[in-house]
Structure formats: structure tokens, C-alpha cells
Enzyme design. Structure first.
Site, PDB file in Angstrom:
ATOM      1  N   THR A   1       0.799  -1.223   0.000  1.00 21.61           N
ATOM      2  CA  THR A   1       0.000   0.000   0.000  1.00 21.61           C
ATOM      3  C   THR A   1       0.831   1.272   0.000  1.00 21.61           C
ATOM      4  OG1 THR A   1      -0.182  -0.168   2.419  1.00 21.61           O
ATOM      5  CG2 THR A   1      -1.984  -1.096   1.103  1.00 21.61           C
ATOM      6  N   ARG A   2       2.092   1.189   0.433  1.00 21.87           N
ATOM      7  CA  ARG A   2       2.968   2.366   0.398  1.00 21.87           C
ATOM      8  C   ARG A   2       4.384   1.928   0.029  1.00 21.87           C
ATOM      9  NH1 ARG A   2       0.527   6.941   2.356  1.00 21.87           N
ATOM     10  NH2 ARG A   2      -1.415   6.507   3.467  1.00 21.87           N
TER      11      ARG A   2
ATOM     12  N   VAL B   1       7.051   0.140   2.387  1.00 21.66           N
ATOM     13  CA  VAL B   1       6.974   0.817   3.679  1.00 21.66           C
ATOM     14  C   VAL B   1       5.800   0.302   4.494  1.00 21.66           C
ATOM     15  CG1 VAL B   1       6.649   3.044   4.820  1.00 21.66           C
ATOM     16  CG2 VAL B   1       8.121   2.883   2.810  1.00 21.66           C
ATOM     17  N   SER B   2       4.679   0.027   3.816  1.00 19.99           N
ATOM     18  CA  SER B   2       3.482  -0.418   4.535  1.00 19.99           C
ATOM     19  C   SER B   2       2.666  -1.311   3.616  1.00 19.99           C
ATOM     20  CB  SER B   2       2.651   0.786   4.982  1.00 19.99           C
ATOM     21  OG  SER B   2       1.554   0.378   5.778  1.00 19.99           O
ATOM     22  N   SER B   3       1.939  -2.229   4.228  1.00 16.87           N
ATOM     23  CA  SER B   3       1.144  -3.159   3.437  1.00 16.87           C
ATOM     24  C   SER B   3      -0.120  -3.541   4.185  1.00 16.87           C
ATOM     25  CB  SER B   3       1.962  -4.420   3.119  1.00 16.87           C
ATOM     26  OG  SER B   3       2.269  -5.122   4.310  1.00 16.87           O
TER      27      SER B   3
END
Length: 365
Positions: free
Chosen positions: A97-98, A105-107
Site C-alpha cells: 500500500t505504500r 513501507v506499509s502493506s
């Protein structure tokens, strides 16, 4: 005919209704699939997954790697791209997601793994839960549905991530305490906690968490490529075993991020292949490096056992699965162990200085 004519308004409304119906259908199908897979046996968690749609928390996600990243999002003007986005959201898979400078960085975690972790957290009505790693907010929403907003605190290092998660949560009426801060420090202002759920891979367990837990609290966290379930005795001691489940998450960022470098092959979804070259350089057979259970032991004992020693021990002990390993956390240090925390096979946790020390225990190895 004008752009704001009744006909165009009706068409827009029909398109919106159609998209909402498709999302609802895909959401219901995923809940059925997770139930059929046996990961939603608890009626309370089944109700939570049925009430919280994943697409609200994943308005877009990225596919591919490096320069080949493609963003799929729910507001894409191309209906084919929107359809790919919706199919992806309701696939039982983790979603990026990022991404920054080519790095994840983010999921959004794999829903079936989320369900397993929530079940293993073993919450009770009235429990106060601290989540480390807010991500999209989807997991926090499930916790809020199960326990109520006042019992859920979620922490993430990145203000952009926590603000986005708050927005997603508020859209469905959930308002947990979402804090921007270093997850390794916990959230002392909201302590004590009955449960701590971690959604990022750790090198070691931050001792600060133990002091923010009630006696008997449970900490569930990704470590190596597994999930350690710790029972907290007091502010200076916790101990527990790994679950059988494999788990790959984005590494923890913040105060402890540099405490221990990741072992070769570490990282979200990397599997053994990513570190195969590093391990085979030590003379390990490639087919064993590819063995997911052996890779778990390699990463857990990295820096404490030479890879060849790890292989000899793994073979000698009957190729042990994750459930035979555990972790002890104390004010004096942290150790991983095989079968018995007081037994012969005990190793310092998180030592990745590259030394070839044999597995060390208080009684030697």
C-alpha cells in the site's frame, strides 16, 4: 443535454450503486472463503470480518517491483483497472500500500494470516489491546468491532500512515486511539495492556512492552519468519513458543530498527530464495536453503550459529518445526531455544555481528 441533467445524475447514481454492490459481493465471498478455509471458526471474529470491508482500507495498492510498480485504485476511470483493483483487494494475499524509493513501507496483511493472528491473540471481552504497526487500519477496525473503540490503541511511526488509517476507520465509524510514534516504545499513556499484537517483523522484543503489560498478558509478534506468542510474567520477564504459522512482514522501523540487521533473505514475502546465494556461499545445499522450516532456524540463530552448525543441529534433531522453538525475554537478555528454555540448545537472540560462535547456553552447547 447539460452535464448536470437528471439523466446523467441517474447514471452516476446507478454506477455508484453498481460498484457498491460489486464490492459487497466480493467482500461476502471472501468471508465465505476464509470460513471454508477454517480460519474464522470463532463466531466473534467471523462477525468482525463480515462487518469490516477490506476495500475501504485499501483504496489503492501496488503491483510489481522496483521501477515496475503499477498502482491499482478504486477510482480509476478505466473500468477494467477498477475491476482488477477490486479482485486484488478481495484476494487472500498481502498488498503493498505504500512504496518509497522502491522500498515497501506499509502493506495490508494477508486476510487469512490476520484471522489466524487475531484468533491466536486469545482476546476476552474487556481486554485492552495495543497494536504495533497501524498500516491501513484494517486490523484495528476488526479489533474495534470485537472489543470496542476504547479498548484499542494502535501505533505507527509514520504520521501519514496514521492519518490515513484514522480516515479509513472513521468512514466506518471506528475511532480507536491511533498514535504516531515509535512502536518499540509502546504507548505508556494507554497502559496497562492485556494483549499486544505486532504487525511488523522484529529483531528482538522491546523490553518496554513488558512494563506496559498486565501480569499474564499475551504478546504476539513476528520474529524470524514465524509468530512468537509470549506470556508476560512481569516487567522483566516473558516467555513463549512459536506458532506453526509462517509469517513475513515489513520490518519494524524506529528505535530498534538498527538493533539487529536482518539475516540474509529477511523481509516481507522474501522466502528462502532471496537469501539463497548468501547461505549457499556457506556450503549449504540449495534445496535445503529453499526449505521454509530450515530457513526459519537459519534466521532465528543468525549470528549465534554458523549456518553449517545450524544444518547439523536441524538434521540431528529431526528437522524440527517452528512449534519446538521458543523465546525468553528478561532484563538480563533475550534467548531463542529449542524444546526447553533450560535445555542444551539456547542462543542469544538478535545477535547478527557475523561471528561464528557455537550455539551458547548457560550450560554450553
Amino acid at each position: 443535454m447539460g452535464a448536470h441533467s437528471p439523466r446523467s445524475a441517474r447514471s452516476a447514481q446507478a454506477a455508484h450503486t453498481g460498484a457498491r454492490d460489486l464490492s459487497a459481493t466480493a467482500h461476502a465471498a471472501q468471508v465465505r472463503e476464509l470460513t471454508a478455509a477454517g480460519v474464522l471458526e470463532d463466531p466473534a471474529w467471523r462477525a468482525a470480518f463480515a462487518a469490516v470491508p477490506r476495500h475501504v482500507f485499501v483504496p489503492w495498492f501496488f503491483t510489481g517491483r522496483g521501477a515496475g510498480h503499477e498502482r491499482l485504485w478504486g477510482e480509476d476511470p478505466d473500468p477494467a483497472h477498477r475491476a482488477r483493483w477490486l479482485r486484488g483487494v478481495y484476494t487472500d494475499a498481502p498488498l503493498a500500500t505504500r512504496v518509497r524509493d522502491g522500498e515497501l513501507v506499509s502493506s495490508s496483511s494477508q486476510p487469512s494470516l490476520m484471522a489466524k493472528m487475531l484468533d491466536a491473540l486469545d482476546v476476552r471481552d474487556g481486554d485492552n489491546v495495543l497494536e504495533i504497526g497501524t498500516g491501513t487500519g484494517y486490523n484495528a477496525a476488526l479489533l474495534c468491532h470485537r472489543l470496542g473503540d476504547d479498548h484499542v490503541t494502535t501505533v505507527d511511526l509514520d504520521e501519514e500512515i496514521t492519518e490515513s488509517a484514522r480516515s479509513h476507520l472513521a468512514r466506518l465509524g471506528y475511532r480507536p486511539t491511533a498514535v504516531t510514534g515509535d512502536g518499540a516504545r509502546g504507548c505508556p499513556a494507554r497502559a496497562p495492556f492485556d494483549r499486544i499484537l505486532v504487525t511488523c517483523t522484529l529483531p528482538t522484543i522491546p523490553l518496554a512492552w513488558l512494563g506496559q503489560c498486565r501480569q499474564g498478558a499475551r504478546i504476539l509478534a513476528p520474529l524470524s519468519t514465524g509468530l512468537i506468542a509470549l506470556r508476560v510474567r512481569d516487567a522483566d520477564f516473558a516467555e513463549g513458543r512459536f506458532l506453526h504459522t509462517a509469517a513475513y512482514f515489513v520490518p519494524l522501523r524506529g528505535a530498534t530498527a538498527a538493533a539487529a540487521a536482518p539475516a540474509p533473505g529477511a523481509g516481507p514475502g522474501s522466502g528462502a530464495a532471496a537469501g539463497a546465494g548468501a547461505w549457499t556461499a556457506h556450503g549449504l545445499p540449495y534445496e535445503l536453503v529453499q526449505n521454509e522450516r530450515f530457513q526459519f532456524m537459519l534466521m532465528l540463530t543468525a549470528g549465534a550459529l554458523h549456518p553449517r552448525e545450524a544444518l547439523d543441529l536441524w538434521r540431528g534433531e529431526g528437522r524440527p518445526a517452528r512449534e519446538r522453538f521458543g523465546v525468553t525475554v528478561s532484563a538480563e537478555g533475550q534467548w531463542s531455544w529449542l524444546d526447553d528454555p533450560q535445555g542444551p540448545y539456547v542462543w542469544p537472540l538478535g545477535e547478527t555481528d557475523g561471528t561464528d560462535a557455537a550455539g551458547v547456553s548457560p550450560g554450553g552447547w
